[in-house]
Design a protein around this motif. Structure first.
Motif, PDB file in Angstrom:
ATOM      1  N   PHE B 157      26.040  58.477  32.754  1.00 10.12           N
ATOM      2  CA  PHE B 157      24.669  57.950  32.742  1.00 10.12           C
ATOM      3  C   PHE B 157      23.707  58.866  33.500  1.00 10.12           C
ATOM      4  N   LEU B 158      24.220  59.433  34.606  1.00 10.68           N
ATOM      5  CA  LEU B 158      23.397  60.365  35.372  1.00 10.68           C
ATOM      6  C   LEU B 158      23.006  61.577  34.501  1.00 10.68           C
ATOM      7  N   GLN B 159      24.004  62.145  33.842  1.00 11.11           N
ATOM      8  CA  GLN B 159      23.745  63.309  32.996  1.00 11.11           C
ATOM      9  C   GLN B 159      22.812  62.944  31.840  1.00 11.11           C
ATOM     10  N   ALA B 160      23.085  61.809  31.221  1.00 18.41           N
ATOM     11  CA  ALA B 160      22.267  61.398  30.079  1.00 18.41           C
ATOM     12  C   ALA B 160      20.802  61.301  30.490  1.00 18.41           C
ATOM     13  N   GLY B 161      20.557  60.721  31.685  1.00 13.93           N
ATOM     14  CA  GLY B 161      19.178  60.592  32.153  1.00 13.93           C
ATOM     15  C   GLY B 161      18.542  61.954  32.371  1.00 13.93           C
ATOM     16  N   GLY B 162      19.280  62.849  33.039  1.00 13.33           N
ATOM     17  CA  GLY B 162      18.735  64.170  33.332  1.00 13.33           C
ATOM     18  C   GLY B 162      18.367  64.927  32.069  1.00 13.33           C
ATOM     19  N   ARG B 163      19.266  64.890  31.086  1.00 14.86           N
ATOM     20  CA  ARG B 163      19.004  65.651  29.876  1.00 14.86           C
ATOM     21  C   ARG B 163      17.930  65.005  29.006  1.00 14.86           C
ATOM     22  N   MET B 164      17.891  63.682  29.025  1.00 11.34           N
ATOM     23  CA  MET B 164      16.853  62.972  28.291  1.00 11.34           C
ATOM     24  C   MET B 164      15.485  63.402  28.806  1.00 11.34           C
ATOM     25  N   GLU B 165      15.381  63.506  30.127  1.00 13.04           N
ATOM     26  CA  GLU B 165      14.104  63.868  30.728  1.00 13.04           C
ATOM     27  C   GLU B 165      13.736  65.307  30.387  1.00 13.04           C
ATOM     28  N   SER B 166      14.706  66.225  30.420  1.00 10.33           N
ATOM     29  CA  SER B 166      14.294  67.603  30.153  1.00 10.33           C
ATOM     30  C   SER B 166      13.869  67.754  28.692  1.00 10.33           C
ATOM     31  N   ALA B 167      14.521  67.032  27.777  1.00 12.12           N
ATOM     32  CA  ALA B 167      14.057  67.072  26.384  1.00 12.12           C
ATOM     33  C   ALA B 167      12.625  66.547  26.290  1.00 12.12           C
ATOM     34  N   ASP B 168      12.368  65.455  27.001  1.00 11.54           N
ATOM     35  CA  ASP B 168      11.032  64.859  26.934  1.00 11.54           C
ATOM     36  C   ASP B 168       9.967  65.810  27.481  1.00 11.54           C
TER      37      ASP B 168
END
Lengths: 508, 313
Positions: B157-168
């Motif tokens: 979940f931590l990774q998913a959040g981080g990568r979601m944000e960088s895509a955004d």
């Protein structure tokens, strides 16, 4: 003359905003920024070898002075046109030397002088590189006279170095003293690697897809290795050494993990002498056997072309204004410093009588090596020099002293005082000549000294070329209204386990 | 694991990533802004554009210093770097037992350092050091995550959040920077260079793409290039991989399926879209698809409790 302050110590109009900003900063803050600069340069490895004292080689941070040098747009325009003209003429000359020798037949430059130059390359006689371009990369050294006239001191058309410091200096300035930029529009320099790459691709032999370009370095022990790696990284191309390259059937390849890969253009950072042991010095271990053959076959472009060094020679320099008139039919925009060729008996005798007020340079060297500055040389050394000149006058030239212009420079304590400067702009010649705004300003760090070479304790300055119509120059303000169509953006989400947090807060 | 904890971890990742992306963007645009770009009449990464990227309010008068201050040190502005780090620190404190002690220390120290001393003076003198610090600390946090945290559901979940944000964040910058349909502003390399510097991808671009960093190649690179870790395509792929790992039944999971389709779609578009493709429109589509994925994630894992988030306008 000083480029920032006039005779009465008041700033010139284009420099007023800079002086204001420096005064606002104050001495201590400037000194503190200087200490941050040294730390950052050491961390980023922007250093050069200060020479081996004893066994330890000590790297010093590249000496950047935090007070920039400012060139107004009109002034730069003049320099730019003058340089482009000069480089076009030099390029004609190199082509002529290895082909028709028209300029010799016209009696303008003696053939005896040309063939006796150490960088004349018999091996490339009759070879014309793609587009007829020989000096793809040039860095001429310019100085300013007492009356502010720009003059050319030297033409560097072999492997001029320093451009990496121009780019790194600018980055460092924007990080360390951004407030100095506040009231200026300074023309950027960071497109140089792109210009270079485009030029190299433009002269590469035709190929399907993109041409493969490499930077060729003598290796990590070379004093300019930082620059070689910098350019390769910025252009996104391979940095190769001789052992990476191989010629098969007159085609140049590099060894890769997936076999041999064709190389179309080489930006080489070593001299002809070392490039190909079959054609130049047979004892060179840094060279690639067969490279000249491949070059002759037209399968690879070499920048700068083999044989270009002949135009780099200080005796040839003397003839450049004549070349401009002869090849281009134009009057030189930038003049030479008054130079004496010592092979003429009368001239030599006159010069030998005035050695104590002239500068004497060996013709085939660069980087300030072997230069004698008359007024600063003890008489017994001058006598030794006179003997050397009499023995082989063709290897020396003498020049009038130029009283270099000065720019205020910060000492370690942040106090400003005038120091002498020169300027090395960098030009790239591919399809046409492009010159990066400004260049490397080198500064003598010792008061009164005219020695700016970084190998001999010189420093550097960021060189600002102002936009035409810069408010600081025109004294008028302008506002650029950018037409701004911007799409609707979704809101920025912030997360938060909102309900529960609110409940917790209520209970507190 | 608890839905609440998963949610905290997801947002911890997002906040750390957002702080870093914001710092890189401000730093890149700041240095480009100091120098003139005569060849580029319509520089689009203006300070006003920066506010648009962050969906911040648009005051009548926009100048560099006020934008830098608002988006860096203003604790009351939820979009500022210190606010992001502050929220990350609160999140990390909540999940202290789940993440490693070193990760907690890294984020807590960052927060303390950003709040202590006269940061606004440092920002005035040269924001580089502030942004450099945030960049380094973010790298430290993710490095420690990879080295010290168990690769379990929590880390997913931590990774998913981080990568979601960088895509955004990359999509936000691209959308503002790319020419709009019907725009006559010719887009030149100056902006693209500023954009590349703003994402920290200049070197990766020049090693991967032959040719000049002009607008369209740069946009394609930042959008499609899977070999570049911060491209939209590789970020979306990473979110997909992480959720597939975390989900108890990935083959029936709305967010996993949606992300999987988006990954394939990006790959398809990379191959089929020509040089004249309307990348601005594509970015918008990807962005709204990601927003839907975000809702799906909240619905499926976080019990739907915070689906709309707290919006700032």
């Amino acid at each position: 003359m000083d480029e920032i302050l006039d005779r009465f110590g008041a700033p010139h109009r284009h420099a007023a905003a800079l002086i204001d900003a420096l005064e606002e900063m104050g001495r201590d803050e400037l000194a503190a920024a200087g200490r941050r600069r040294d730390a950052i340069f050491m961390q980023q490895g922007i250093t050069f070898e200060a020479g081996a004292d004893g066994s330890l080689v000590k790297d010093r941070p590249f000496p950047l002075d935090l007070v920039p040098r400012i060139l107004p747009a009109s002034e730069w325009d003049h320099i730019k046109r003058g340089l482009a003209q000069r480089i076009r003429a030099l390029n004609h000359f190199i082509d002529d030397v290895y082909h028709g020798r028209e300029i010799v037949r016209e009696g303008i430059v003696p053939w005896r002088l040309i063939v006796s130059r150490s960088h004349f390359a018999r091996a490339v006689h009759g070879i014309r590189p793609p587009g007829g371009v020989y000096c793809h990369v040039a860095g001429c050294d310019l100085v300013r006279d007492d009356d502010g006239t720009w003059k050319v001191l030297e033409d560097n058309v072999r492997t001029p170095s320093g451009i990496s410091y121009v780019l790194e200096n600018r980055v460092a300035m924007t990080r360390l003293v951004p407030q100095l930029f506040n009231r200026y529009r300074v023309r950027p320099v960071d497109h140089y690697p792109r210009l270079l790459l485009e030029a190299l691709q433009a002269v590469a032999p035709a190929t399907e897809g993109e041409a493969t370009v490499v930077v060729w370095t003598p290796g990590p022990h070379n004093s300019a290795y930082f620059e070689h790696a910098f350019l390769a990284r910025q252009m996104g191309v391979e940095l190769v050494e001789a052992s990476d390259l191989v010629v098969r059937d007159d085609v140049l390849y590099m060894r890769t993990t997936s076999g041999l890969a064709r190389v179309h253009a080489v930006y080489r950072r070593l001299d002809d002498d070392f490039a190909d042991p079959l054609e130049f010095r047979p004892d060179s271990l840094l060279g690639v056997p067969g490279l000249v053959r491949a070059y002759r076959a037209g399968t690879v472009a070499i920048a700068n072309a083999f044989g270009t060094g002949v135009a780099d020679d200080k005796a040839i320099y003397h003839y450049v204004p004549e070349m401009i008139r002869y090849y281009l039919g134009e009057e030189p925009i930038l003049e030479n410093v008054r130079t004496y060729l010592l092979s003429d008996d009368d001239v030599r005798e006159e010069v030998l009588g005035r050695l104590h007020e002239l500068v004497v340079k060996p013709t085939g060297e660069s980087g300030g090596k072997g230069v004698f500055i008359g007024p600063h040389t003890p008489p017994d050394e001058l006598e030794g020099l006179a003997d050397l000149i009499r023995r082989d006058p063709g290897l020396w030239i003498a020049q009038e002293m130029v009283d270099l212009s000065t720019v205020p420079t910060a000492g370690p304590d942040g106090a400003l005082s005038a120091r002498h400067v020169d300027l090395r702009p960098f030009a790239v010649f591919g399809e046409r000549i492009r010159i990066v705004p400004g260049g490397l300003t080198r500064v003598a760090m010792v008061e009164g000294s005219m020695i700016v070479n970084s190998s001999r304790g010189g420093g550097s300055k960021d060189t600002w070329v102002l936009e035409a119509g810069d408010p600081a120059e025109d004294g008028a303000t302008q506002s650029t209204q950018v037409h701004d169509v911007v799409p609707r953006m979704p809101e920025l989400r912030l997360g938060g386990w909102s309900d529960q947090q609110q409940q917790q807060q209520q209970q507190q | 694991m608890l839905a609440r904890i998963a949610h905290e971890l997801f947002w911890l990742g997002r906040n750390v990533a957002r702080a870093e992306a914001t710092a890189r963007m401000l730093d890149g645009i700041f240095s480009a802004d100091l120098q003139g770009r005569p060849d580029d009449p319509g520089l689009r990464l203006t300070w006003r554009s920066v506010l648009r990227i962050m969906s911040a309010e648009q005051p009548a008068q926009v100048d560099r210093d006020s934008v830098l201050r608002a988006l860096t040190l203003d604790v009351d502005n939820p979009a500022s770097v210190v606010a992001c780090i502050g929220r990350a620190r609160e999140g990390a404190r909540t999940v202290r037992d789940v993440i490693s002690a070193e990760m907690w220390e890294a984020i807590n120290t960052t927060n303390l350092t950003l709040l202590e001393g006269d940061l606004s003076a440092r920002l005035r003198k040269g924001p580089y050091s502030v942004y450099g610090y945030v960049r380094e600390r973010s790298a430290l946090f993710w490095g420690l995550t990879n080295r010290t945290m168990l690769r379990d559901e929590a880390s997913a979940f931590l990774q998913a959040g981080g990568r979601m944000e960088s895509a955004d964040m990359v999509l936000r910058m691209l959308r503002v920077a790319l020419p709009q349909p019907g725009d006559d502003i010719s887009w030149r390399d100056g902006q693209a260079l500023a954009l590349l510097q703003a994402t920290g991808g200049f070197q990766a671009f020049s090693r991967s793409v032959p040719g000049a960093p002009d607008a369209l190649p740069v946009a394609r690179f930042l959008l499609f290039e899977r070999a570049y870790p911060d491209s939209v395509a590789s970020a979306v792929h990473a979110v997909h991989v992480a959720l597939e790992r975390a989900d108890h039944a990935p083959s029936r999971s709305e967010p996993v399926l949606r992300l999987s389709r988006l990954v394939a779609d990006l790959e398809f578009k990379q191959r089929t879209s020509g040089q004249d493709a309307d990348l601005a429109r594509l970015c918008e589509e990807v962005q709204s698809e990601l927003a839907l994925a975000d809702h799906d994630i909240a619905d499926r894992y976080f019990a739907g409790a915070v689906a709309p988030g707290i919006a700032i306008t």
